[in-house]
Enzyme design. Structure first.
Site, PDB file in Angstrom:
ATOM      1  CD  GLU A  11      -2.925  -1.172   2.318  1.00  0.00           C
ATOM      2  OE1 GLU A  11      -2.617  -0.638   3.392  1.00  0.00           O
ATOM      3  OE2 GLU A  11      -4.027  -1.701   2.109  1.00  0.00           O
ATOM      4  CD  GLU A  50      -3.693  -6.262   2.607  1.00  0.00           C
ATOM      5  OE1 GLU A  50      -4.553  -5.601   3.235  1.00  0.00           O
ATOM      6  OE2 GLU A  50      -2.486  -6.056   2.700  1.00  0.00           O
TER       7      GLU A  50
HETATM    8  C1  BG6 Z   1      -4.410  -3.117   4.933  1.00  0.00           C
HETATM    9  C2  BG6 Z   1      -3.032  -3.532   5.407  1.00  0.00           C
HETATM   10  O1  BG6 Z   1      -4.449  -1.745   4.912  1.00  0.00           O
HETATM   11  O2  BG6 Z   1      -5.489  -3.422   5.720  1.00  0.00           O
HETATM   12  C3  BG6 Z   1      -3.023  -4.686   6.369  1.00  0.00           C
HETATM   13  O3  BG6 Z   1      -2.192  -3.825   4.326  1.00  0.00           O
HETATM   14  C4  BG6 Z   1      -4.166  -4.521   7.350  1.00  0.00           C
HETATM   15  O4  BG6 Z   1      -1.769  -4.751   6.979  1.00  0.00           O
HETATM   16  C5  BG6 Z   1      -5.478  -4.540   6.580  1.00  0.00           C
HETATM   17  O5  BG6 Z   1      -4.177  -5.436   8.380  1.00  0.00           O
HETATM   18  C6  BG6 Z   1      -6.713  -4.459   7.446  1.00  0.00           C
HETATM   19  O6  BG6 Z   1      -6.645  -3.355   8.290  1.00  0.00           O
HETATM   20  P1  BG6 Z   1      -6.735  -3.493   9.869  1.00  0.00           P
HETATM   21  O7  BG6 Z   1      -6.343  -2.177  10.414  1.00  0.00           O
HETATM   22  O8  BG6 Z   1      -8.138  -3.863  10.158  1.00  0.00           O
HETATM   23  O9  BG6 Z   1      -5.785  -4.564  10.236  1.00  0.00           O
END
Ligand code: BG6
Length: 469
Positions: A170, A362
């Protein structure tokens, strides 16, 4: 059929959120070891026990069990990251830490044993603390060389078995959180947008340099960029809102464009003017940027609705990116929008612009899970909400593929429960595998299959046909 047997169904994790073992086997500290509250709180002076990431989900000691569980789900790809400070504890050593190399060799070999394709992110929100303290993170150009040394070490040691690489997780988040994404310790309020663009420039040059080094190591290696993507919707058809959405989309695309086209986009001029950016960019930078990526990867959690005058509207929550409340989409328990069609939009959007293969690095639903027991006293977790979220998003991937978009994989975020990034909590879970770790740090760390585990297994086994059951 949209999903072929080559389609990389899988999951994603990040070292700092799962490995734990923060000071074992020669690992140096990373910024995450001082971030018990994620991006939402001050850094501690020293690693403190209430920082859940110090133990994570204990992947460092349980990777064999975890990878076997992934194999049991038929997972075809695991996107994981390497902790830079496990390889170079301060970032400045001349020789890598052999125990760190050995750990990742073992993980990679285990993945290959189970026929799971590894995809490695070199930098996922965890700059070695020494670099953060000495150089104020990526504010300094010096970090480009340190990163290049680290990246080359990874390609040299693991490139014989790891074909897919991502440079920065990201990378566009540097504009929003210079600490998380670029290890800048100076308070965010003192880092102007102009400077954030300069910091991002250092990372973009480093990303291109790493791409060059990967291709020199082996022309077959495939390197991708990785951005936090989102469909930007205008709140109304008022041209002011439409243009605002266009501009916000460009701010994000800036990062994809330079990775794919080897130069900054034409609209950089507008951004630079708006933020008073006077980029320090050398001839060498310009030629390095020409080393472009082989594919585009991104995280997609939700769409963002924007308006020129946001004060007129309610906002919804989000991890790092927030938007206005969209009356046409559902909302999660955490008040994040749920918009599967936004993923379809993003896939088309990038493919139309760059024509490169796409990988969904993701996607997932953060939700609290309730542990229940069946008649035999066995733990069950009925996460139907997660099944419907994943199903809806995979159907949109399928729809995009049927339209002709080249998507080669999908990784469900935090496929085994881990510690969250933005708030460093464990209650907000993403996994298909439950980990007994609680917010006060207690728990056995034992793993349990959730209902989604068997569901995902069948989705993969049937190459997506089960999505239509
Ligand atoms: C993304 C990141 O922004 O979101 C991850 O690459 C992160 O590392 C994921 O865990 C979900 O966000 P969060 O804050 O709920 O863990």
């Amino acid at each position: 059929m949209a999903f072929t047997k080559e389609f990389l169904f899988g999951g994603a994790i990040a070292a700092n959120q799962c490995e734990g073992a923060y000071n074992e086997d020669g690992k140096g500290l990373s910024i995450q070891d001082l971030m018990p509250n994620g991006v939402r709180g001050p850094l501690t002076e020293e690693p403190e026990p209430h920082n859940l990431k110090l133990i994570g989900n204990d992947f460092y000691h349980r990777y064999k069990e975890d990878i076997a569980l992934l194999a049991g789900m038929n997972v075809r790809v695991l996107r994981l990251s390497i902790a830079w400070s496990r390889i170079y504890p301060t970032g400045e050593e001349e020789q890598p830490n052999e125990k760190g190399i050995a750990f990742y060799n073992n993980v990679i070999n285990t993945l290959i044993y189970y026929n799971i394709t590894p995809m490695i992110t070199l930098s996922h929100y965890e700059l070695p603390l020494h670099i953060a303290k000495t150089y104020d993170g990526w504010r300094s150009r010096k970090v480009i060389d340190l990163f290049a040394k680290y990246a080359k070490t990874c390609f040299d040691y693991f490139g014989d078995r790891v074909k897919y690489w991502l440079t920065f997780n990201e990378v566009n988040v540097t504009l929003l959180s210079p600490l998380l994404s670029a290890g800048v310790l100076t308070d965010k309020s003192e880092i102007s947008m102009a400077e954030r663009y300069q910091i991002a420039h250092h990372q973009l040059v480093a990303s291109a340099l790493a791409t060059k080094l990967a291709h020199e190591c082996d022309a077959e290696l495939k390197v991708g960029c990785m951005v936090a993507a989102s469909a930007k919707y205008p709140m109304t058809c008022n041209p002011d809102d439409v243009i605002e959405a266009l501009h916000q989309q460009q701010e994000l695309d800036y990062f994809v464009h330079v990775h794919c086209k080897g130069e900054y986009p034409y609209y950089a001029q507008r951004l630079y003017k708006e933020y008073n950016v006077d980029l320090e960019i050398t001839e060498e930078d310009l030629s390095l940027l020409r080393h472009t990526v082989d594919f585009i990867s991104f995280s997609y959690y939700n769409s963002k609705t924007v308006a020129k005058d946001e004060s007129k509207y309610d906002t919804s929550a989000g991890n790092i990116l927030r938007g206005l409340r969209n009356p046409y989409v559902d909302y999660s328990e955490y008040d994040y929008p749920i918009d599967p069609q936004g993923l379809y939009y993003v896939l088309h959007y990038y493919y139309k612009q760059y024509g490169l293969p796409l990988f969904v690095a993701e996607n997932g639903l953060g939700h609290k899970d309730k542990v229940e027991y069946d008649d035999q006293g066995k733990i069950i977790i009925n996460d139907d909400y997660r099944i419907s979220f994943t199903k809806a998003h995979l159907l949109q991937v399928e729809r995009a593929i049927e339209d002709g978009v080249e998507v080669f994989g999908y990784a469900s975020w935090g496929i085994i429960d881990l510690i969250s990034a933005a708030s460093a909590e464990v209650d907000k879970r993403y996994g298909f595998v439950y980990v007994d770790r609680q917010k006060d740090g207690s728990g056995t760390l034992n793993r349990y299959k959730k209902k989604s585990y068997d569901w995902y297994k069948q989705v993969i086994e049937t190459n997506g046909k089960y999505l239509h059951e």
